[in-house]
Design an enzyme around this catalytic site. Structure first.
Site, PDB file in Angstrom:
ATOM      1  N   TYR A  37     -29.819 -26.730  -8.734  1.00 44.20           N
ATOM      2  CA  TYR A  37     -28.709 -25.770  -8.736  1.00 44.20           C
ATOM      3  C   TYR A  37     -28.350 -25.340  -7.318  1.00 44.20           C
ATOM      4  O   TYR A  37     -27.180 -25.316  -6.930  1.00 44.20           O
ATOM      5  CB  TYR A  37     -29.107 -24.564  -9.585  1.00 44.20           C
ATOM      6  CG  TYR A  37     -28.146 -23.401  -9.515  1.00 44.20           C
ATOM      7  CD1 TYR A  37     -26.995 -23.379 -10.285  1.00 44.20           C
ATOM      8  CD2 TYR A  37     -28.409 -22.302  -8.691  1.00 44.20           C
ATOM      9  CE1 TYR A  37     -26.117 -22.309 -10.233  1.00 44.20           C
ATOM     10  CE2 TYR A  37     -27.537 -21.228  -8.629  1.00 44.20           C
ATOM     11  CZ  TYR A  37     -26.397 -21.236  -9.400  1.00 44.20           C
ATOM     12  OH  TYR A  37     -25.531 -20.168  -9.337  1.00 44.20           O
ATOM     13  N   THR A  74     -25.934 -12.497 -17.688  1.00 48.06           N
ATOM     14  CA  THR A  74     -25.054 -13.536 -18.212  1.00 48.06           C
ATOM     15  C   THR A  74     -25.872 -14.433 -19.134  1.00 48.06           C
ATOM     16  O   THR A  74     -27.095 -14.300 -19.228  1.00 48.06           O
ATOM     17  CB  THR A  74     -24.463 -14.383 -17.084  1.00 48.06           C
ATOM     18  OG1 THR A  74     -25.522 -15.118 -16.439  1.00 48.06           O
ATOM     19  CG2 THR A  74     -23.742 -13.518 -16.049  1.00 48.06           C
ATOM     20  N   LYS A 121     -24.781 -25.963  -5.117  1.00 44.09           N
ATOM     21  CA  LYS A 121     -23.965 -24.861  -4.615  1.00 44.09           C
ATOM     22  C   LYS A 121     -23.835 -24.915  -3.091  1.00 44.09           C
ATOM     23  O   LYS A 121     -22.799 -24.534  -2.531  1.00 44.09           O
ATOM     24  CB  LYS A 121     -24.554 -23.524  -5.063  1.00 44.09           C
ATOM     25  CG  LYS A 121     -24.447 -23.266  -6.553  1.00 44.09           C
ATOM     26  CD  LYS A 121     -23.004 -23.200  -7.025  1.00 44.09           C
ATOM     27  CE  LYS A 121     -22.900 -22.745  -8.483  1.00 44.09           C
ATOM     28  NZ  LYS A 121     -21.507 -22.684  -8.960  1.00 44.09           N
ATOM     29  N   ASN A 137     -13.205 -21.708  -9.574  1.00 49.07           N
ATOM     30  CA  ASN A 137     -14.154 -22.743 -10.008  1.00 49.07           C
ATOM     31  C   ASN A 137     -15.484 -22.075 -10.347  1.00 49.07           C
ATOM     32  O   ASN A 137     -16.362 -21.904  -9.492  1.00 49.07           O
ATOM     33  CB  ASN A 137     -14.314 -23.798  -8.912  1.00 49.07           C
ATOM     34  CG  ASN A 137     -13.121 -24.720  -8.839  1.00 49.07           C
ATOM     35  OD1 ASN A 137     -12.697 -25.283  -9.842  1.00 49.07           O
ATOM     36  ND2 ASN A 137     -12.555 -24.876  -7.649  1.00 49.07           N
ATOM     37  N   ASP A 145     -13.345 -30.782 -20.055  1.00 46.38           N
ATOM     38  CA  ASP A 145     -14.565 -30.981 -19.276  1.00 46.38           C
ATOM     39  C   ASP A 145     -14.131 -31.213 -17.833  1.00 46.38           C
ATOM     40  O   ASP A 145     -13.529 -32.249 -17.522  1.00 46.38           O
ATOM     41  CB  ASP A 145     -15.340 -32.177 -19.809  1.00 46.38           C
ATOM     42  CG  ASP A 145     -16.623 -32.454 -19.048  1.00 46.38           C
ATOM     43  OD1 ASP A 145     -16.844 -31.844 -17.982  1.00 46.38           O
ATOM     44  OD2 ASP A 145     -17.404 -33.310 -19.519  1.00 46.38           O
ATOM     45  N   VAL A 146     -14.412 -30.255 -16.946  1.00 43.75           N
ATOM     46  CA  VAL A 146     -13.882 -30.353 -15.585  1.00 43.75           C
ATOM     47  C   VAL A 146     -14.519 -31.476 -14.779  1.00 43.75           C
ATOM     48  O   VAL A 146     -14.025 -31.823 -13.701  1.00 43.75           O
ATOM     49  CB  VAL A 146     -14.006 -29.016 -14.823  1.00 43.75           C
ATOM     50  CG1 VAL A 146     -13.134 -27.956 -15.464  1.00 43.75           C
ATOM     51  CG2 VAL A 146     -15.460 -28.556 -14.724  1.00 43.75           C
TER      52      VAL A 146
END
Length: 253
Positions: free
Chosen positions: A159, A195, A163, A87, A60-61
């Site tokens: 989101y 995706t 970003k 990333n 889990d980053v």
């Protein structure tokens, strides 16, 4: 450093855009540490397909200690430090405009989740990778962004804010790490077709975006992945702190 000489860490590299980046890297001769959190089956399938060119590792980053263990395991298994990082990992999110929370009701917890996934996750991998990169006098960091903060055609507040923060980190990290031979760049896409995250997008949205682009189609994950490779290759050695928009020309600059 040539791609064929690199082990590249791709966070969230087992599915969706991450899998497309993994496949593009292997195609061009690189080897890939495929990081995953829940997608073990997909990660192992990539290992079965590409053999020793792929090393699947769970972490889990957003957990700094887990990222340190990830890098240690990768170096033990490959015999060299990770000097290239993509990333890409995305905190649980669906691009479904009809279901998105509006600005008058969205909870801070959603912002925190996206900030942890995009910003904290990238910070953890960068901080852990720097020692190995400095030891080699070489490093490539590519952060995956979005064109939505330039063209919020669908206002995904959480989101998009995360970003945008990641772009800021991209540019400040590039300033700090440049003297060490480490470049930090961002590749920003629009809606990708298709995706896991964009699977919930209604067809008319894809059609609207396609009609608004000069190329009259929606960018694919494979096309996006090819642009990521540029920043990992020797051809980008004089480029850092930049944000390349890969969306078929929808957003200018």
């Amino acid at each position: 450093m040539l791609l064929s000489e690199q082990w590249v860490l791709v966070t969230g590299g087992a599915r969706g855009l991450g899998a497309a980046i993994t496949r593009a890297l292997v195609r061009e001769g690189a080897s890939v540490v495929v990081n995953y959190r829940n997608s073990e089956t997909s990660a192992l399938a990539l290992k079965d397909e590409f053999g020793d060119r792929v090393l699947p590792l769970r972490a889990d980053v957003t957990d700094a200690a887990a990222v340190v263990r990830l890098f240690d395991k990768a170096q033990t298994r490959t015999g060299q430090p990770i000097v290239s990082v993509v990333n890409n990992a995305l905190a649980d999110f669906q691009f479904d405009g009809d279901a998105r929370p509006k600005i008058d009701s969205i909870a801070w917890a959603r912002f925190q989740q996206q900030l942890d996934g995009s910003l904290k996750g990238a910070l953890n991998t960068i901080q852990t990778a720097v020692t190995g990169m400095r030891s080699r006098g070489f490093g490539r960091i590519v952060n995956v962004g979005t064109n939505l903060f330039q063209n919020p055609v669908v206002p995904y507040h959480d989101y998009t804010a995360a970003k945008a923060a990641l772009l800021s980190l991209t540019r400040t990290a590039a300033h700090d790490l440049g003297p060490d031979g480490i470049t930090v760049n961002m590749v920003s896409g629009g809606l990708l077709r298709t995706t896991d995250a964009s699977a919930a997008t209604p067809e008319f949205v894809f059609e609207l975006i396609a009609s608004s682009t000069p190329v009259r189609r929606v960018t694919t994950p494979e096309e996006f992945a090819d642009a990521v490779l540029f920043f990992l290759s020797p051809w980008s050695r004089a480029v850092t702190g930049q944000n390349l928009i890969v969306d078929g020309g929808l957003v200018k600059g």
